[in-house]
Write an enzyme that holds these catalytic residues in place. Structure first.
Site, short mmCIF file in Angstrom:
data_model
loop_
_atom_site.label_atom_id
_atom_site.label_comp_id
_atom_site.label_asym_id
_atom_site.label_seq_id
_atom_site.Cartn_x
_atom_site.Cartn_y
_atom_site.Cartn_z
N HIS A 243 -70.32 -50.21 -60.89
CA HIS A 243 -70.57 -50.53 -62.30
C HIS A 243 -71.79 -49.74 -62.79
O HIS A 243 -72.85 -49.80 -62.15
CB HIS A 243 -70.92 -52.00 -62.49
CG HIS A 243 -69.83 -52.97 -62.17
ND1 HIS A 243 -69.11 -53.62 -63.14
CD2 HIS A 243 -69.37 -53.44 -60.98
CE1 HIS A 243 -68.24 -54.44 -62.57
NE2 HIS A 243 -68.38 -54.36 -61.26
N HIS B 299 -65.55 -49.90 -56.44
CA HIS B 299 -66.00 -49.42 -57.75
C HIS B 299 -67.48 -49.66 -57.93
O HIS B 299 -68.05 -50.60 -57.39
CB HIS B 299 -65.20 -50.08 -58.88
CG HIS B 299 -65.22 -51.57 -58.85
ND1 HIS B 299 -64.40 -52.31 -58.00
CD2 HIS B 299 -65.96 -52.47 -59.51
CE1 HIS B 299 -64.64 -53.59 -58.18
NE2 HIS B 299 -65.59 -53.73 -59.08
P1 AMP Z 1 -66.01 -56.83 -59.70
O1 AMP Z 1 -64.83 -56.71 -58.75
O2 AMP Z 1 -66.49 -58.24 -59.84
O3 AMP Z 1 -67.12 -55.90 -59.37
O4 AMP Z 1 -65.53 -56.44 -61.17
C1 AMP Z 1 -64.31 -55.85 -61.48
C2 AMP Z 1 -64.42 -55.37 -62.90
O5 AMP Z 1 -63.19 -54.77 -63.25
C3 AMP Z 1 -64.69 -56.47 -63.92
O6 AMP Z 1 -65.94 -56.21 -64.57
C4 AMP Z 1 -63.52 -56.36 -64.89
O7 AMP Z 1 -63.89 -56.51 -66.23
C5 AMP Z 1 -63.00 -54.96 -64.63
N1 AMP Z 1 -61.60 -54.79 -64.92
C6 AMP Z 1 -60.57 -55.53 -64.48
N2 AMP Z 1 -59.41 -55.06 -64.96
C7 AMP Z 1 -59.72 -53.99 -65.73
C8 AMP Z 1 -58.95 -53.08 -66.51
N3 AMP Z 1 -57.62 -53.16 -66.58
N4 AMP Z 1 -59.60 -52.10 -67.18
C9 AMP Z 1 -60.94 -52.01 -67.11
N5 AMP Z 1 -61.72 -52.84 -66.40
C10 AMP Z 1 -61.12 -53.82 -65.71
#
Ligand code: AMP
Ligand code: ZN
Length: 136
Positions: free
Chosen positions: A99, A97
């Site tokens: 951001h 993903h």
């Molecule tokens: P990272 O893997 O550290 O790049 O971040 C994963 C991101 O996914 C975090 O910022 C979480 O807030 C986000 N996240 C986790 N679960 C959900 C969800 N159900 N809906 C939206 N965002 C999510």
């Protein structure tokens, strides 16, 4: 598969979707680090940048500017960060993903790079360059 973003793709858990096409989905990050903080994912399950194929990354980064422009239009931020985390402990969801983080005055978001210029000798730059090139 026990992947929260695959479940979002399948509609098994709710999300605030902002964009969807055949290959890509974008939805609000639940933490809303800043207003409009959005995640862009490929529909295909790929864990991280090391395993992503060219078509998939192309689809993702074709959508990224569209969503970035929408965030700029919607919220008039002072800037926008694009962040992608890979591997623990940086990455918490193991479905690739990107951001998109709109930035605002005094938003409290800490995202910065460290400046080591001046502390590194030219030979070290050459060594680092060579090591990366040898690994390609
Ligand atoms: P990272 O893997 O550290 O790049 O971040 C994963 C991101 O996914 C975090 O910022 C979480 O807030 C986000 N996240 C986790 N679960 C959900 C969800 N159900 N809906 C939206 N965002 C999510
Ligand atoms: Zn997944």
């Amino acid at each position: 598969m026990d992947c929260i973003f695959c479940k979002i793709r399948e509609g098994e858990i709710p999300s605030y979707k902002v964009y969807e096409d055949d290959h890509v989905l974008a939805f609000l990050d639940i933490t809303q680090g800043t207003k409009g903080h959005t995640l862009v994912i490929p529909k295909k399950h790929v864990p991280n940048v090391y395993e992503v194929d060219e078509d998939t990354i192309t689809h993702v980064f074709t959508a990224v500017p569209k969503i970035a422009r929408a965030l700029k239009k919607a919220f008039n931020p002072i800037g926008l960060n694009i962040v992608n985390n890979n591997d623990r402990p940086l990455q918490s969801v193991f479905h690739f993903h990107v951001h998109l983080i709109p930035r605002y005055e005094d938003d409290g978001m800490v995202l910065s790079t460290k400046n080591n210029f001046g502390k590194i000798e030219p030979e070290t730059f050459i060594e680092i360059t060579q090591k990366i090139k040898d690994s390609l």
